[in-house]
Structure formats: C-alpha cells, structure tokens
Design a protein around this motif. Structure first.
Motif, PDB file in Angstrom:
ATOM      1  N   ILE A 118      -7.800   3.983   2.097  1.00  0.00           N
ATOM      2  CA  ILE A 118      -7.502   2.585   2.366  1.00  0.00           C
ATOM      3  C   ILE A 118      -6.445   2.053   1.407  1.00  0.00           C
ATOM      4  O   ILE A 118      -5.871   0.990   1.626  1.00  0.00           O
ATOM      5  N   MET A 119      -6.133   2.826   0.356  1.00  0.00           N
ATOM      6  CA  MET A 119      -5.201   2.375  -0.674  1.00  0.00           C
ATOM      7  C   MET A 119      -3.750   2.709  -0.378  1.00  0.00           C
ATOM      8  O   MET A 119      -2.865   2.367  -1.166  1.00  0.00           O
ATOM      9  N   VAL A 139      -7.699   8.852  12.960  1.00  0.00           N
ATOM     10  CA  VAL A 139      -7.443   8.581  11.546  1.00  0.00           C
ATOM     11  C   VAL A 139      -8.722   8.076  10.897  1.00  0.00           C
ATOM     12  O   VAL A 139      -9.345   7.130  11.383  1.00  0.00           O
ATOM     13  N   LYS A 140      -9.127   8.717   9.817  1.00  0.00           N
ATOM     14  CA  LYS A 140     -10.300   8.308   9.046  1.00  0.00           C
ATOM     15  C   LYS A 140      -9.853   7.802   7.681  1.00  0.00           C
ATOM     16  O   LYS A 140      -9.035   8.443   7.023  1.00  0.00           O
ATOM     17  N   TYR A 141     -10.419   6.670   7.261  1.00  0.00           N
ATOM     18  CA  TYR A 141     -10.069   6.094   5.969  1.00  0.00           C
ATOM     19  C   TYR A 141     -11.203   6.288   4.971  1.00  0.00           C
ATOM     20  O   TYR A 141     -12.370   6.063   5.286  1.00  0.00           O
ATOM     21  N   ILE A 142     -10.829   6.698   3.766  1.00  0.00           N
ATOM     22  CA  ILE A 142     -11.782   6.735   2.663  1.00  0.00           C
ATOM     23  C   ILE A 142     -11.632   5.428   1.895  1.00  0.00           C
ATOM     24  O   ILE A 142     -10.541   5.089   1.434  1.00  0.00           O
ATOM     25  N   ASP A 143     -12.716   4.690   1.758  1.00  0.00           N
ATOM     26  CA  ASP A 143     -12.678   3.440   1.008  1.00  0.00           C
ATOM     27  C   ASP A 143     -12.838   3.701  -0.483  1.00  0.00           C
ATOM     28  O   ASP A 143     -13.544   4.630  -0.895  1.00  0.00           O
ATOM     29  N   CYS A 144     -12.191   2.866  -1.278  1.00  0.00           N
ATOM     30  CA  CYS A 144     -12.380   2.901  -2.723  1.00  0.00           C
ATOM     31  C   CYS A 144     -13.340   1.788  -3.118  1.00  0.00           C
ATOM     32  O   CYS A 144     -13.639   0.902  -2.319  1.00  0.00           O
ATOM     33  N   ALA A 169      -1.818   9.139  -1.704  1.00  0.00           N
ATOM     34  CA  ALA A 169      -0.896   8.852  -2.799  1.00  0.00           C
ATOM     35  C   ALA A 169      -1.462   9.410  -4.095  1.00  0.00           C
ATOM     36  O   ALA A 169      -2.655   9.290  -4.364  1.00  0.00           O
ATOM     37  N   GLN A 170      -0.589  10.003  -4.894  1.00  0.00           N
ATOM     38  CA  GLN A 170      -1.047  10.501  -6.189  1.00  0.00           C
ATOM     39  C   GLN A 170      -1.355   9.340  -7.138  1.00  0.00           C
ATOM     40  O   GLN A 170      -2.327   9.380  -7.886  1.00  0.00           O
ATOM     41  N   VAL A 171      -0.524   8.313  -7.081  1.00  0.00           N
ATOM     42  CA  VAL A 171      -0.763   7.068  -7.812  1.00  0.00           C
ATOM     43  C   VAL A 171      -0.589   5.919  -6.836  1.00  0.00           C
ATOM     44  O   VAL A 171       0.422   5.849  -6.125  1.00  0.00           O
ATOM     45  N   GLY A 172      -1.565   5.027  -6.796  1.00  0.00           N
ATOM     46  CA  GLY A 172      -1.496   3.904  -5.869  1.00  0.00           C
ATOM     47  C   GLY A 172      -0.490   2.862  -6.317  1.00  0.00           C
ATOM     48  O   GLY A 172      -0.350   2.586  -7.510  1.00  0.00           O
ATOM     49  N   ASN A 173       0.220   2.265  -5.362  1.00  0.00           N
ATOM     50  CA  ASN A 173       1.274   1.311  -5.704  1.00  0.00           C
ATOM     51  C   ASN A 173       0.755  -0.092  -5.972  1.00  0.00           C
ATOM     52  O   ASN A 173       1.510  -0.950  -6.413  1.00  0.00           O
ATOM     53  N   VAL A 174      -0.526  -0.352  -5.716  1.00  0.00           N
ATOM     54  CA  VAL A 174      -1.110  -1.662  -5.992  1.00  0.00           C
ATOM     55  C   VAL A 174      -1.998  -1.610  -7.229  1.00  0.00           C
ATOM     56  O   VAL A 174      -1.856  -2.414  -8.151  1.00  0.00           O
ATOM     57  N   LEU A 175      -2.909  -0.657  -7.269  1.00  0.00           N
ATOM     58  CA  LEU A 175      -3.878  -0.576  -8.358  1.00  0.00           C
ATOM     59  C   LEU A 175      -3.395   0.305  -9.502  1.00  0.00           C
ATOM     60  O   LEU A 175      -3.977   0.273 -10.593  1.00  0.00           O
ATOM     61  N   CYS A 364       3.054  -3.985   0.756  1.00  0.00           N
ATOM     62  CA  CYS A 364       2.991  -2.987   1.827  1.00  0.00           C
ATOM     63  C   CYS A 364       1.667  -2.233   1.796  1.00  0.00           C
ATOM     64  O   CYS A 364       1.620  -1.011   2.009  1.00  0.00           O
ATOM     65  N   ALA A 365       0.610  -2.961   1.510  1.00  0.00           N
ATOM     66  CA  ALA A 365      -0.724  -2.353   1.447  1.00  0.00           C
ATOM     67  C   ALA A 365      -1.772  -3.364   1.901  1.00  0.00           C
ATOM     68  O   ALA A 365      -2.787  -3.577   1.234  1.00  0.00           O
ATOM     69  N   GLN A 366      -1.550  -3.973   3.062  1.00  0.00           N
ATOM     70  CA  GLN A 366      -2.444  -5.020   3.544  1.00  0.00           C
ATOM     71  C   GLN A 366      -3.878  -4.550   3.762  1.00  0.00           C
ATOM     72  O   GLN A 366      -4.820  -5.269   3.416  1.00  0.00           O
ATOM     73  N   PRO A 367      -4.113  -3.347   4.318  1.00  0.00           N
ATOM     74  CA  PRO A 367      -5.504  -2.923   4.482  1.00  0.00           C
ATOM     75  C   PRO A 367      -6.274  -2.849   3.167  1.00  0.00           C
ATOM     76  O   PRO A 367      -7.474  -3.165   3.122  1.00  0.00           O
ATOM     77  N   LEU A 368      -5.607  -2.444   2.084  1.00  0.00           N
ATOM     78  CA  LEU A 368      -6.280  -2.403   0.784  1.00  0.00           C
ATOM     79  C   LEU A 368      -6.651  -3.799   0.323  1.00  0.00           C
ATOM     80  O   LEU A 368      -7.788  -4.031  -0.126  1.00  0.00           O
ATOM     81  N   LEU A 369      -5.719  -4.736   0.417  1.00  0.00           N
ATOM     82  CA  LEU A 369      -6.017  -6.094  -0.030  1.00  0.00           C
ATOM     83  C   LEU A 369      -7.113  -6.726   0.816  1.00  0.00           C
ATOM     84  O   LEU A 369      -7.965  -7.462   0.302  1.00  0.00           O
ATOM     85  N   ASP A 370      -7.117  -6.425   2.108  1.00  0.00           N
ATOM     86  CA  ASP A 370      -8.220  -6.902   2.959  1.00  0.00           C
ATOM     87  C   ASP A 370      -9.545  -6.298   2.500  1.00  0.00           C
ATOM     88  O   ASP A 370     -10.571  -6.985   2.429  1.00  0.00           O
ATOM     89  N   HIS A 371      -9.537  -5.011   2.188  1.00  0.00           N
ATOM     90  CA  HIS A 371     -10.739  -4.320   1.725  1.00  0.00           C
ATOM     91  C   HIS A 371     -11.261  -4.924   0.427  1.00  0.00           C
ATOM     92  O   HIS A 371     -12.477  -5.024   0.210  1.00  0.00           O
ATOM     93  N   LEU A 372     -10.334  -5.351  -0.440  1.00  0.00           N
ATOM     94  CA  LEU A 372     -10.721  -5.938  -1.726  1.00  0.00           C
ATOM     95  C   LEU A 372     -10.912  -7.448  -1.639  1.00  0.00           C
ATOM     96  O   LEU A 372     -11.153  -8.106  -2.655  1.00  0.00           O
ATOM     97  N   HIS A 373     -10.809  -7.987  -0.415  1.00  0.00           N
ATOM     98  CA  HIS A 373     -10.982  -9.425  -0.160  1.00  0.00           C
ATOM     99  C   HIS A 373      -9.958 -10.255  -0.931  1.00  0.00           C
ATOM    100  O   HIS A 373     -10.277 -11.309  -1.494  1.00  0.00           O
ATOM    101  N   CYS A 374      -8.724  -9.753  -0.943  1.00  0.00           N
ATOM    102  CA  CYS A 374      -7.605 -10.473  -1.562  1.00  0.00           C
ATOM    103  C   CYS A 374      -6.639 -10.901  -0.475  1.00  0.00           C
ATOM    104  O   CYS A 374      -6.526 -10.256   0.565  1.00  0.00           O
ATOM    105  N   GLY A 375      -5.918 -11.961  -0.767  1.00  0.00           N
ATOM    106  CA  GLY A 375      -4.763 -12.272   0.051  1.00  0.00           C
ATOM    107  C   GLY A 375      -3.567 -11.628  -0.621  1.00  0.00           C
ATOM    108  O   GLY A 375      -3.586 -10.465  -0.982  1.00  0.00           O
TER     109      GLY A 375
END
Length: 409
Positions: A118-119, A139-144, A169-175, A364-375
């Motif tokens: 998801i990241m 497509v299957k997503y692994i949640d963090c 990703a080896q390193v996430g671009n958001v976290l 460019c990572a909207q699904p991650l921010l949605d998962h973390l309940h962020c805008g």
C-alpha cells in the motif's frame, strides 16, 4: 555541537545551491546537479554530438563510446553481472512500465497474483493494475502499520503459489522506511515469482547491489541521484530480458527488417528504440563518478546526522505530527508531517516565503495516505549536501507557522 561530518561544504559543488541561500529540502522529488554533471552534458554536445550506434564516422563512434561507457558505469554502480542487463529509459516510471508491458503481459494468466504494498508510489502501482486488467490477474496489497512497518508474517501470507510478480519500493517515498525487500525476494523466489524493486529513493542514498539482493528487476532515475532529468535505468536479469518482447518499436532495436519479418537487436538495444538520450547517459556517468568520489559511507552518515537533527527538532515543537515511525533512525532522510490546523499547501507556501523548499500534497501515494487516514501532508527530504543551517532554517520556520496562521504558540 556540529558533528565533524557536517563541516565539509558540498554545496560549493552545486551551482544552484552555491548561488542561493535557499534551504532545498525536496530531494526526494529531484536532487540538484553538481558542476561536473552539467559540464559533462555540455562537453558531449560541444565535442561529441552525433547519433550513437548509427554512424561509422569518428564523431558517431565517440558518441557511441560515451553512451556505452555510461552503461558500464551503471553496471559497476549496482554490481550487475553484465552491461547487457542495463537498459536506459527516461526515468523510474518508464522502467517499471517496461517491465509491466513487456514481462507481465507476456507471462500473466487469469487468476495469477501480483503482490505489492500500500506504500508504493503510483508509478509502482498503476502499471500492475494495467497488467492485471489486461490479463485477468489480481493485484494484492500488503498493508503496513501506522509506522510503515511490514512484517515477515504479512509477506509470507501475501506471497503464495499464485504469486507471479512482487513489486516493492526499497525505500518508501512518503515514510522513508527501508522495506524488507530481501525477505520478499526470498519468499517470492521460493514460489517461482519474480521481484521488481523500485530503487528510486534508495539508489541515491545507499548501495544497491543487485547480485546481493538477487532482485529480478531494479528501476531508478538519474535525476534523483544528482544526474540529469530524462535518463533512467532498468536492470533486469539477462535470462528474463532475453525472453521479453520489445516494449517500443522502431530504429536501433532491430538488426534487420524485411517486408514481412524482422529480427530484434540483442540486449540491451532491443529495449532502446529510437534516438537515445546520450547526453543524459553521459551526465549520469558523471553523477556516478561524483557519488563514488564521496562514497556512500560519508553520504549516509551525513544524511543520518541531518535526519536526527531535524527529527528531534521537530519533536520539540507543538502541533507537529510526524507521519510514520517515531524513531529518526527509521526515516531514510525523509520526514513527512502535518501541522494541526494548517493545510500542507499553506505550510509549503510559508516555507517558500522563508527560503525553504519542501513538498506538499499526496506525494503520488494516495492509497497510503488513505490507509493512514491522512489527507495531504508536507515532506522534507534531505541529501548529503544539506547542512545544519538548512535544518535550522527549516525548524525556525516550522516553529513559527501556527502563530503566523493565527493559532498562537
């Protein structure tokens, strides 16, 4: 006390940074370029400009040599077995799309599974959705978790006998978290799946050894690692690349064409149709030489010191919410945050007025921010050439924003 690591002034090597007092903290989006990279591109156009791989005259052969020498530099940089495993593209996004179109579409069947997280940046998500939609795969997503952590158990549960591709990703671009790609590769290979590693945020900041990783594909961009825009890299294992059909058709990716048939060029040129970005490749070569002259040991140590200074300073400020891990060590130079009551776009605008460049939005990572309940969020991202003064300028501005927006201290 300033660490000895931070006393060396690398900004002098970067014309834009040397000419301004702006604190440039948007390195995850793109890095600045040192003089040697700018001069390498300029030198190519001044002295060696011709179409590589085509002409038999001296200038064209010089251009070909410069282009192919850049390929060898990349091969050594990531420790690939052969320069034939290095494909030049425009950027990480194109590299990932090449794998999705050329590899995924040719191997996936209905019911097969593509595992990702998801990241992921949209560029390591949307190509796999395309491939799934065209082939009937899933497509299957692994949640963090809230700190961006993915457990070995979560990987083991997601990667099954149905898995054909794992993209991570080896390193996430958001976290900014270093993801467990080694474990993912081990589990994927055990079931016969291939692994695509997005190294856009790792290659500029840490060694990426493709043989040690045993990754099947690795993608990264020149512009994030002090090289030019418009040049990217796809590494692929030779045995896989040889089986893949071309991604783009036209000049230089063939050996001959008749009225009804054609024969494709051998690797790597099968995947490099048309006139190539030779100057960009030369600039990337110069960037790699520059990085090697400093060394990842120094670069990583400086970035860690700066990250610690920035992170701990942010933790002392009221109303600042750091997204992801609450340990500075688990942020690879990337700190994403929000401020209570202040929109990230306003944060970025105020920062800009104070001479600090950061990113604001969904990265460019909207699904991650949605998962973390962020805008939207704001993001500061560091490079080795940043300084303690850059961090202090950022922290000073950050500490004033809520008051300037009418919230008081």
């Amino acid at each position: 006390m300033v660490s000895d690591l931070l006393t060396v002034d690398y900004k002098k090597d970067f014309p834009l940074l040397a000419a301004t007092d702006v604190a440039y903290l948007d390195n995850s989006a793109t890095s600045q370029r040192p003089t040697c990279v700018i001069e390498a591109e300029r030198d190519f156009y001044l002295k060696h400009n011709a179409n590589p791989l085509r002409g038999l005259y001296q200038l064209a052969m010089e251009a070909t040599d410069a282009y192919e020498n850049a390929r060898i530099a990349v091969q050594k940089f990531i420790n690939a077995k052969s320069e034939q495993e290095i494909i030049f593209t425009r950027n990480t996004t194109e590299s990932l799309n090449l794998v999705a179109y050329s590899y995924a579409l040719s191997v996936l069947q209905p019911g097969d599974e593509i595992v990702t997280t998801i990241m992921e940046h949209h560029s390591n998500m949307l190509p796999w959705r395309m491939a799934a939609a065209k082939t009937g795969a899933v497509v299957k997503y692994i949640d963090c978790d809230a700190e961006g952590y993915i457990s070995d158990a979560a990987l083991a549960e997601a990667i099954t006998a149905k898995t054909k591709i794992v993209a991570m990703a080896q390193v996430g671009n958001v976290l900014g978290r270093l993801n467990p790609v080694e474990k993912a590769i081990e589990l994927a290979h055990a079931v016969g799946a291939v692994v695509v590693v997005d190294a856009a945020q790792s290659a500029p900041h840490m060694p990426v050894d493709v043989q040690k990783l045993d990754a099947d594909f690795v993608a990264f961009s020149g512009h994030k690692m002090f090289g030019p825009m418009g040049i990217g890299v796809l590494y692929g294992k030779k045995k896989l690349l040889n089986k893949m059909p071309p991604y783009c058709y036209g000049g230089e990716m063939i050996t001959w064409v008749s009225r009804d048939t054609q024969e494709y060029a051998p690797l790597p040129h099968k995947f490099e149709a048309g006139t190539v970005n030779a100057a960009g490749a030369v600039g990337l070569h110069a960037a790699i030489d520059y990085m090697n002259s400093i060394g990842f040991e120094v670069m990583e140590a400086r970035e860690a010191a700066l990250t610690k200074l920035c992170f701990e300073g942010m933790q002392k400020l009221e109303g600042i919410n750091i997204i992801g891990s609450q340990k500075w060590e688990e942020h690879k130079g990337i700190i994403t945050f929000t401020i209570d009551g202040v929109h990230p776009h306003d944060i970025a605008a105020i920062m800009d007025a104070d001479g600090v460049n950061i990113r604001a939005g969904n990265h460019c990572a909207q699904p991650l921010l949605d998962h973390l309940h962020c805008g939207a969020t704001a993001r500061a991202s560091l490079a080795f050439y940043n300084t303690e003064a850059d961090v202090q300028k950022f922290l000073t501005c950050l500490g004033s924003i809520r008051e300037r927006m009418g919230y008081g201290r």
